[in-house]
Every structure is written in structure tokens, then in C-alpha cells.
Design a protein around this motif. Sequence first.
Motif, PDB file in Angstrom:
ATOM      1  N   PHE A   1       0.833  -1.205   0.000  1.00  0.00           N
ATOM      2  CA  PHE A   1       0.000   0.000   0.000  1.00  0.00           C
ATOM      3  C   PHE A   1       0.868   1.256   0.000  1.00  0.00           C
ATOM      4  O   PHE A   1       0.536   2.248  -0.668  1.00  0.00           O
ATOM      5  CB  PHE A   1      -0.936   0.005   1.211  1.00  0.00           C
ATOM      6  N   THR A   2       1.982   1.229   0.716  1.00  0.00           N
ATOM      7  CA  THR A   2       2.890   2.367   0.738  1.00  0.00           C
ATOM      8  C   THR A   2       3.453   2.642  -0.654  1.00  0.00           C
ATOM      9  O   THR A   2       3.507   3.795  -1.092  1.00  0.00           O
ATOM     10  CB  THR A   2       4.042   2.121   1.731  1.00  0.00           C
ATOM     11  N   SER A   3       3.841   1.599  -1.368  1.00  0.00           N
ATOM     12  CA  SER A   3       4.330   1.771  -2.740  1.00  0.00           C
ATOM     13  C   SER A   3       3.253   2.350  -3.637  1.00  0.00           C
ATOM     14  O   SER A   3       3.506   3.249  -4.446  1.00  0.00           O
ATOM     15  CB  SER A   3       4.804   0.441  -3.319  1.00  0.00           C
TER      16      SER A   3
ATOM     17  N   PHE B   1       3.370   7.354 -16.531  1.00  0.00           N
ATOM     18  CA  PHE B   1       4.788   7.034 -16.400  1.00  0.00           C
ATOM     19  C   PHE B   1       5.290   7.393 -15.001  1.00  0.00           C
ATOM     20  O   PHE B   1       6.060   6.650 -14.389  1.00  0.00           O
ATOM     21  CB  PHE B   1       5.605   7.761 -17.469  1.00  0.00           C
ATOM     22  N   SER B   2       4.849   8.528 -14.476  1.00  0.00           N
ATOM     23  CA  SER B   2       5.240   8.952 -13.134  1.00  0.00           C
ATOM     24  C   SER B   2       4.715   7.985 -12.078  1.00  0.00           C
ATOM     25  O   SER B   2       5.409   7.671 -11.107  1.00  0.00           O
ATOM     26  CB  SER B   2       4.720  10.361 -12.867  1.00  0.00           C
ATOM     27  N   PHE B   3       3.477   7.510 -12.250  1.00  0.00           N
ATOM     28  CA  PHE B   3       2.902   6.533 -11.324  1.00  0.00           C
ATOM     29  C   PHE B   3       3.737   5.256 -11.290  1.00  0.00           C
ATOM     30  O   PHE B   3       4.107   4.765 -10.218  1.00  0.00           O
ATOM     31  CB  PHE B   3       1.454   6.222 -11.742  1.00  0.00           C
ATOM     32  N   LEU B   4       4.045   4.737 -12.474  1.00  0.00           N
ATOM     33  CA  LEU B   4       4.828   3.497 -12.546  1.00  0.00           C
ATOM     34  C   LEU B   4       6.252   3.702 -12.020  1.00  0.00           C
ATOM     35  O   LEU B   4       6.800   2.824 -11.340  1.00  0.00           O
ATOM     36  CB  LEU B   4       4.843   2.981 -13.981  1.00  0.00           C
ATOM     37  N   SER B   5       6.829   4.860 -12.305  1.00  0.00           N
ATOM     38  CA  SER B   5       8.177   5.154 -11.797  1.00  0.00           C
ATOM     39  C   SER B   5       8.165   5.273 -10.279  1.00  0.00           C
ATOM     40  O   SER B   5       9.094   4.796  -9.607  1.00  0.00           O
ATOM     41  CB  SER B   5       8.704   6.455 -12.405  1.00  0.00           C
ATOM     42  N   GLY B   6       7.139   5.912  -9.720  1.00  0.00           N
ATOM     43  CA  GLY B   6       7.034   6.034  -8.267  1.00  0.00           C
ATOM     44  C   GLY B   6       6.938   4.689  -7.585  1.00  0.00           C
ATOM     45  O   GLY B   6       7.581   4.448  -6.556  1.00  0.00           O
ATOM     46  N   ILE B   7       6.139   3.797  -8.173  1.00  0.00           N
ATOM     47  CA  ILE B   7       6.020   2.442  -7.610  1.00  0.00           C
ATOM     48  C   ILE B   7       7.354   1.706  -7.709  1.00  0.00           C
ATOM     49  O   ILE B   7       7.801   1.060  -6.752  1.00  0.00           O
ATOM     50  CB  ILE B   7       4.892   1.660  -8.303  1.00  0.00           C
TER      51      ILE B   7
ATOM     52  N   ILE C   1       2.802   6.045  -2.828  1.00  0.00           N
ATOM     53  CA  ILE C   1       3.893   6.861  -3.371  1.00  0.00           C
ATOM     54  C   ILE C   1       3.724   7.026  -4.874  1.00  0.00           C
ATOM     55  O   ILE C   1       3.908   8.121  -5.418  1.00  0.00           O
ATOM     56  CB  ILE C   1       5.256   6.245  -3.008  1.00  0.00           C
ATOM     57  N   GLY C   2       3.353   5.954  -5.567  1.00  0.00           N
ATOM     58  CA  GLY C   2       3.097   6.056  -7.004  1.00  0.00           C
ATOM     59  C   GLY C   2       1.947   6.995  -7.305  1.00  0.00           C
ATOM     60  O   GLY C   2       2.012   7.807  -8.238  1.00  0.00           O
ATOM     61  N   SER C   3       0.886   6.920  -6.511  1.00  0.00           N
ATOM     62  CA  SER C   3      -0.265   7.809  -6.698  1.00  0.00           C
ATOM     63  C   SER C   3       0.104   9.260  -6.435  1.00  0.00           C
ATOM     64  O   SER C   3      -0.298  10.165  -7.181  1.00  0.00           O
ATOM     65  CB  SER C   3      -1.414   7.394  -5.779  1.00  0.00           C
ATOM     66  N   LEU C   4       0.864   9.490  -5.392  1.00  0.00           N
ATOM     67  CA  LEU C   4       1.307  10.848  -5.081  1.00  0.00           C
ATOM     68  C   LEU C   4       2.184  11.404  -6.201  1.00  0.00           C
ATOM     69  O   LEU C   4       2.062  12.589  -6.563  1.00  0.00           O
ATOM     70  CB  LEU C   4       2.053  10.856  -3.746  1.00  0.00           C
TER      71      LEU C   4
END
Length: 135
Positions: free
Chosen positions: A39-41, A72-78, A44-47
Motif C-alpha cells: 500500500f505504501t508503494s 509514467f510517473s505513477f509506474l516510476s514512483g512504484i 507513493i506512485g499515486s502521489l
Amino acid sequence: VAMYGLPFIPAGRSAYNLFVQMGFHPIINDSLIENTLAFTSFAIGSLSAITTWLFTTMLIQDGTVQTVVSLFSFLSGIAISNIVVTTISSAVATVYVGFAEAPWAYQRIDDSSFNELWISWWKNRYPLLSSAGYT
């Protein structure tokens, strides 16, 4: 499971057998650490995606570009947060295996915490395990 110095599958089996022998199997099954870290990952991806969407809204008026860049930012954040999350998950697994393998090593580090943990573990171990069918 690298603590055993064995290949991955035999070391995993050894750790699992140790958990069953020590009565840790229900604790591992009920551990919420993996869910919390996942959930934390995701958070962070959502943020990352929301922040990117807000910045691209100010700079770019094309909705398609905003969507692609935000995805792309979502996937990179995860992906980036998974580096830290995997390290934490491995550390937790190491603590579980280390405590199951040699609980007395913890006693040398912090005797009062160990005594409290050990007494509560033995006090609750047998009724819980026998009611769950593990003993």
C-alpha cells in the motif's frame, strides 16, 4: 534465507520448516507487513502521478500528454519505492528467521524486552496453535 548459505529453494524450505517447528507459521500468515508495504508503494506512485498531473496541467494543455506522463510517473514512483520497500521486507523476514533460529541471541541484546516477548509468546503459543490445528 541467505543466512543458511544454501540455494534459494532448499533455504526457503528450511526456513519454512523452522517456522512450523517453532510455531511461527500463524504469525507469518497473519503478518500485515507485506500488505502495508505494498500500500505504501501504491500511495507513493499515486502521489507521484498526482503531482505530475498538477505540474503538467500548468505547463502543457494537451490532455493526452498529461495522461501519459502521469502514468509514467505513477509506474516510476512504484518502481522506485519498491527498492526501499523490498529492503524493509527483507529485513523483517531476516528478523523472523533470526528469532526463530536463535531467540537467545536477542536476549543478549535486550534482556527485558526479550523476557517480555518470550513470556507472552509461550503464554499464548499453545492455546492459539492448538485451537488453529497446528499442534
